[in-house]
Enzyme design. Sequence first.
Site, mmCIF file in Angstrom:
data_model
loop_
_atom_site.group_PDB
_atom_site.id
_atom_site.type_symbol
_atom_site.label_atom_id
_atom_site.label_comp_id
_atom_site.label_asym_id
_atom_site.label_seq_id
_atom_site.Cartn_x
_atom_site.Cartn_y
_atom_site.Cartn_z
ATOM 1 N N VAL A 279 44.726 15.873 70.793
ATOM 2 C CA VAL A 279 44.877 14.869 69.739
ATOM 3 C C VAL A 279 43.509 14.395 69.259
ATOM 4 O O VAL A 279 43.245 14.254 68.067
ATOM 5 C CB VAL A 279 45.701 13.663 70.240
ATOM 6 N N ASP A 326 26.698 15.910 23.304
ATOM 7 C CA ASP A 326 26.598 15.523 21.898
ATOM 8 C C ASP A 326 25.406 14.618 21.732
ATOM 9 O O ASP A 326 25.015 13.936 22.672
ATOM 10 C CB ASP A 326 27.843 14.716 21.500
ATOM 11 N N ASP A 631 34.216 14.360 21.577
ATOM 12 C CA ASP A 631 35.007 13.182 21.228
ATOM 13 C C ASP A 631 36.175 13.511 20.292
ATOM 14 O O ASP A 631 37.238 12.956 20.412
ATOM 15 C CB ASP A 631 34.121 12.073 20.640
ATOM 16 N N ASP A 635 37.219 19.234 19.790
ATOM 17 C CA ASP A 635 36.374 19.469 20.965
ATOM 18 C C ASP A 635 37.214 19.819 22.192
ATOM 19 O O ASP A 635 36.689 20.321 23.179
ATOM 20 C CB ASP A 635 35.566 18.203 21.297
ATOM 21 N N ASN A 697 33.660 16.042 68.412
ATOM 22 C CA ASN A 697 34.780 16.747 69.020
ATOM 23 C C ASN A 697 34.315 17.889 69.918
ATOM 24 O O ASN A 697 34.859 18.090 71.002
ATOM 25 C CB ASN A 697 35.717 17.299 67.946
ATOM 26 N N ASN A 725 38.256 8.667 70.351
ATOM 27 C CA ASN A 725 38.752 9.191 69.086
ATOM 28 C C ASN A 725 39.002 8.059 68.091
ATOM 29 O O ASN A 725 38.667 8.151 66.920
ATOM 30 C CB ASN A 725 40.050 9.954 69.352
ATOM 31 N N ASP A 729 35.010 7.586 66.563
ATOM 32 C CA ASP A 729 35.157 8.474 65.415
ATOM 33 C C ASP A 729 35.697 7.747 64.193
ATOM 34 O O ASP A 729 35.565 8.223 63.079
ATOM 35 C CB ASP A 729 36.119 9.634 65.756
HETATM 36 P P1 ATP Z 1 26.563 14.795 17.202
HETATM 37 O O1 ATP Z 1 26.970 16.173 17.530
HETATM 38 O O2 ATP Z 1 25.129 14.594 17.160
HETATM 39 O O3 ATP Z 1 27.306 13.762 17.958
HETATM 40 P P2 ATP Z 1 28.284 15.048 15.228
HETATM 41 O O4 ATP Z 1 28.657 16.395 15.672
HETATM 42 O O5 ATP Z 1 29.212 13.913 15.451
HETATM 43 O O6 ATP Z 1 26.926 14.633 15.728
HETATM 44 P P3 ATP Z 1 29.086 15.041 12.716
HETATM 45 O O7 ATP Z 1 29.662 13.672 12.816
HETATM 46 O O8 ATP Z 1 29.942 16.233 12.782
HETATM 47 O O9 ATP Z 1 27.972 15.181 13.756
HETATM 48 O O10 ATP Z 1 28.232 15.071 11.419
HETATM 49 C C1 ATP Z 1 27.690 16.257 10.930
HETATM 50 C C2 ATP Z 1 27.143 15.983 9.554
HETATM 51 O O11 ATP Z 1 28.203 15.562 8.712
HETATM 52 C C3 ATP Z 1 26.128 14.854 9.517
HETATM 53 O O12 ATP Z 1 24.823 15.333 9.682
HETATM 54 C C4 ATP Z 1 26.326 14.269 8.159
HETATM 55 O O13 ATP Z 1 25.542 14.952 7.221
HETATM 56 C C5 ATP Z 1 27.775 14.535 7.846
HETATM 57 N N1 ATP Z 1 28.572 13.328 8.090
HETATM 58 C C6 ATP Z 1 28.642 12.615 9.212
HETATM 59 N N2 ATP Z 1 29.478 11.583 9.094
HETATM 60 C C7 ATP Z 1 29.986 11.654 7.855
HETATM 61 C C8 ATP Z 1 30.942 10.883 7.126
HETATM 62 N N3 ATP Z 1 31.534 9.816 7.649
HETATM 63 N N4 ATP Z 1 31.222 11.239 5.866
HETATM 64 C C9 ATP Z 1 30.635 12.320 5.327
HETATM 65 N N5 ATP Z 1 29.748 13.082 5.947
HETATM 66 C C10 ATP Z 1 29.410 12.768 7.202
#
Ligand code: ATP
Length: 886
Positions: A279, A326, A631, A635, A697, A725, A729
Site C-alpha cells: 500500500v 498577432d 481572435d 483564425d 518508496n 506513507n 509522503d
Molecule cells: P494584427 O495581425 O497585427 O493583429 P490584424 O491581422 O488584426 O492585425 P487586420 O485587422 O486584419 O490586421 O487589418 C489589416 C489591414 O486592414 C490594416 O492594416 C488596415 O489597413 C485594414 N483595416 C483594419 N481595420 C480596418 C477597419 N475597421 N476598416 C477598414 N480597414 C481596416
Amino acid sequence: MKWYQLDVERIEQKLHVTANRGLTDKQVEQRRKQYGENVLEAQKQTSRWLIFLKQFQDFMVLVLLAATLIAGLLGEYIDAIAIMVIVLVNGVIGFFQEQKAEKSLEKLKELSAPMAHVLRNGHWEKISSRDIVIGDIVRLQSGDRVPADLRIVQSSSLETEESALTGESLPVTKHATAITADELDPQDQANMGFMGTMVTRGSGIGIVVGTGMDTVMGQIASLMVNTKKLPTPLERKLAELGKILIFVSLILTALVVILGVIQGHQIYHMFLAGVSLAVAAIPEGLPAIVTVALALGVQRMIRRKAIVRKLSAVETLGCASVICSDKTGTMTENKMTVKEIYVNGNHLYVTGDGYDTRGDYFLGERKVNEEHPNLESMLLYGMLCNNSSLQVKKGKYLVDGDPTDGALLIAARKMGISASEGERYRVVKELPFDSDRKRMSVVVEDDNQMRFLVTKGAPEVLLPRCSFHVQEHGRQVMKEQDKGRIEQAINHMANKAMRTLAIGMKPLSKEDSLDAPLLENDLTFFGLYGMIDPPRKEVKPAIEECRQAGIKTVMITGDHVKTARAIAENLNILPENGKVLEGRQLNQMSVSELEDIIDDTYVFARVTPEHKLKIVKAFQQRGHVVAMTGDGVNDAPAIKASDIGISMGRSGTDVTKEASSLILMDDNFATIKSAIKEGRNIYENIRKFIRYILASNVGEILVMLFAMLLALPLPLVPVQILWVNLVTDGLPAMALGMDKAEGDSMRRKPRDPKEGVFANGLGYRIVTRGFLIGTVTLITFMLAYQDNPDNLIYAQTVAFTTLVMSQLIHVFDCRSEHSVFARNPFENMYLVMAVLSSLLLLLVVIYWEPLQPIFHTTALSLRDWMLILVFGSLPSVLFGFNTKRR
Ligand code: ATP
C-alpha cells in the site's frame, strides 16, 4: 403561429419589449424567476459520497483492510484500529484533494463561459450568456456563438453556420422579414438564429424567443456536449508507468514476504507487513496527484491572467518552441491614434495623444483648418464608414468598438466634426470589415436622398479599385504616376511603424444595385490615414526572456510589410538576417517550400487568417511545438491545428475561444510568456514530487528487502510503514507541487514533447537516492540492534526515524535539478511548514507515551538523534557536491 411567421412588431408586443430599448431590470428579474437560467441542463454531478468511497476502491487498500480485519479478529486491536485510522485519514485527504481540483476546474469553466451583448434599459451591456432571458435584444457579430434562440430583427450580411444543429456546414444567410410558410425545419427558418450555432459573417440583432432547454438545441438532447474529461498525455503516461511500478512493487513485496517467511518470521506478521508495504510503496495515486498539481497550476495561471481550457495544455506549454503572435492588441496596445494624414499630395501631421479629442492639424509649421481642401470630406467619410462610437466616462473619451475605427472618430473630432454631423446621413447598406477583405464599405444616403459609397481599408487593396483621385482642384483620373506617389506616401508612413488606411468614395444613383459584385470598384481615392499603435511596454522584455528560454517569437499581422518590419525591429523580434514574408509570397509557396525558409522567418505581414494554418503546419513539420494566437472566426482552424491554441479574452470571438486551449484574459503577449513559464514550472514540480515519492518508496522497499536478505528482524512494523506513507509522503509532496521555478528554468531549452518523465537523470536520481535511503535506514537499524539486541522496538524506532528524517531532508534535494545546496530552503515556506509538521508528528509518535504502544516506538536519546541525522542526510548530501545538471 411560429416565431418566424410573425413580424417584428407582433413579436415585440407578445414579448412586451421594444427592439430599441430592450427589457428593464424588473422584467429581467421576473423572467429569470419564471424561466430559469439560459443553460442546457447540467450533467448530473457525481455525489460527494461516491467521490469519498472512490478513495478506498484501490485493490491493495481493500486487501489491507481485509488483512486488518483479520488482525482485529486475532485480537491485535491496537494495530487494527491504528491501520484503519490511517487508511481513513488517507482517504479523507484524497477526497479533499479531488474536491479542490474539481472546484478549480469548475471555476475555469465559469471564467471561460461565453458572453453576449444585450440591450437593456436602452444601453448595450456585455453579460454572461447564461443570464439571458426571453425578450432580450441580442447583438450578434461575426465570431459569436448564438447564445439563445433568436428571431432576427436586423441583419447586415448576417450568416450563421448551423452544423451543430443541422449537420450542414455551409453558412446560411439570415434576414429579418417574416416567412409565411408553415412547418419549416430549423434550417429553412432564415430569420431565426439558433442557440449554439456560429455567426460566420456580418452582424445583426435578434429578440430572444427561447432559452435554455426551450431552444431547438435544448430539445436535441443527444447533441449535448460531452464534457467528459480526457486524461492529459502525462496522466496517460503515468497511468501506464504506474502499471509497471505496481508490478515491480508487488514482486519486490512478495519477495520480502517470502524471504521473511523462509527466515522464520510468522506468516501472518509477514503478510500484514507485506500488504502495508505494498500500500505504501505502490504509487497508484500518482496520476491523481498529477491532476491535483495540474489543477493547482491552473489556478496560479488564472492569477497570471491565463485561462487554461484544456488541462493538457499545461504540459504542452512547457514544450513550446515557437510563439506565433498577432501584432495588434497582443504585442501592441490596440490604442490607435491618427498621427498623419495624406491628402491632396500633402502630409499633414496631427497632434494629441490616445483618445484625447484635443489636437491640431499641421502642414509643416502651419496649422490647417477645415478649409484645407478635401480634408473635411475625408474625415467625414471616415466617420460614416465606421462601426464604433465614442463614450465619455469620467470626463475621458473611450472608444466602444474597433480601435481603428475609433481613431478615425477622434481625428474627426480634432477638426471639430462631431457625431451630429454624421446623423444627416443614413446607412443603407454595410459590407463589413474582415481580415480577409481588409476593407469595409457603407452605402449612405443624405438629406436630399443622394446616395454614395464610402470604402476604407488597406491601401494596397483599395488602390487597384480606384480609378480617380481628388486634388485641390477636384477629381482627376488616376494615372500610374499618381499611384506611384501614393505608394511612396504609404511607405513613408509604414516606415514609421504606422498602420495605414486608405479612404475612397463613389457617388451612386438610386438605380444602382447594392448587391453588384463590382460595387466597390471605380472609387475616387481621397487620402490616407497613418495611425500609431504603441507596443505594450512589457512585450519587449517578454520576447527577450522567451529567446533565452529557446523560444522563437514570430509576429503575424494583417498590416503593411513596412509597418510590420518597423514594429518588429522596435521589439527586437527581427534579427539582422531575419526574413519578413508577405501574404502574397505565401500564396505562391507550398508548405514544404515554406518549411525550407521558415526557421529564418520572423515576421509575416499582410497575411489573412488562412495563411496562419500554412505557417503552423510548416513550423510543425520542422519539429516545432507551436503556440498560435488568434481572435477572429477565421483564425479558428489555425488555432485548432497548433499545439497550443491561444485566444483573446477581451477581443476574441467565441469561436476562437472554443477552439483554443488557452485564453489570455488581458490579450497580452507577455501573458503567454508567463503561462509558458508557469507551464514549465508545473511540469518540473510534477517531476519533483514523482522523484520524491518514488525515491522514498524505493527506500522503504529496499530496507525491508535488505533486512530479510540479511536474516534480520523486521526493521519497520506495518503501522510505521503506513504512517510514513501518510505523513512523510503526503504533506511535503503536496508542498513540492507549490514550489517556485528554479532560477534557470527560463534559460533552459524547451522540453522535447517525446521525452519521458524520467529524462534528464531523474530515473538515475530516484534509484541512487532511494538506494541510499534504504541503506542508511538499514545501517542505523543494525547499529541500534547490535547495541541493544533485546530491545527490538528501540532499533525499529531508530530505523523508522532515520527513514523519515532522510526523506524530510531529501525533499529539499528534490527541489533542484542541480543539488540540495543549490536553492535556499526557506524560499518555499509551504515546504518548510510541511516538513516541520511532519517532524512534529514524528516527535509526537516517538515521545508521547500513549502513542508509543500503537506505533511500536520508544523515546530516543540525543546520541541516537546525532546518529540518525548524520546518516539521514547522507543520501542528499553525498550528491550535493556534484552541481552539474543531470
Ligand atoms: P494584427 O495581425 O497585427 O493583429 P490584424 O491581422 O488584426 O492585425 P487586420 O485587422 O486584419 O490586421 O487589418 C489589416 C489591414 O486592414 C490594416 O492594416 C488596415 O489597413 C485594414 N483595416 C483594419 N481595420 C480596418 C477597419 N475597421 N476598416 C477598414 N480597414 C481596416
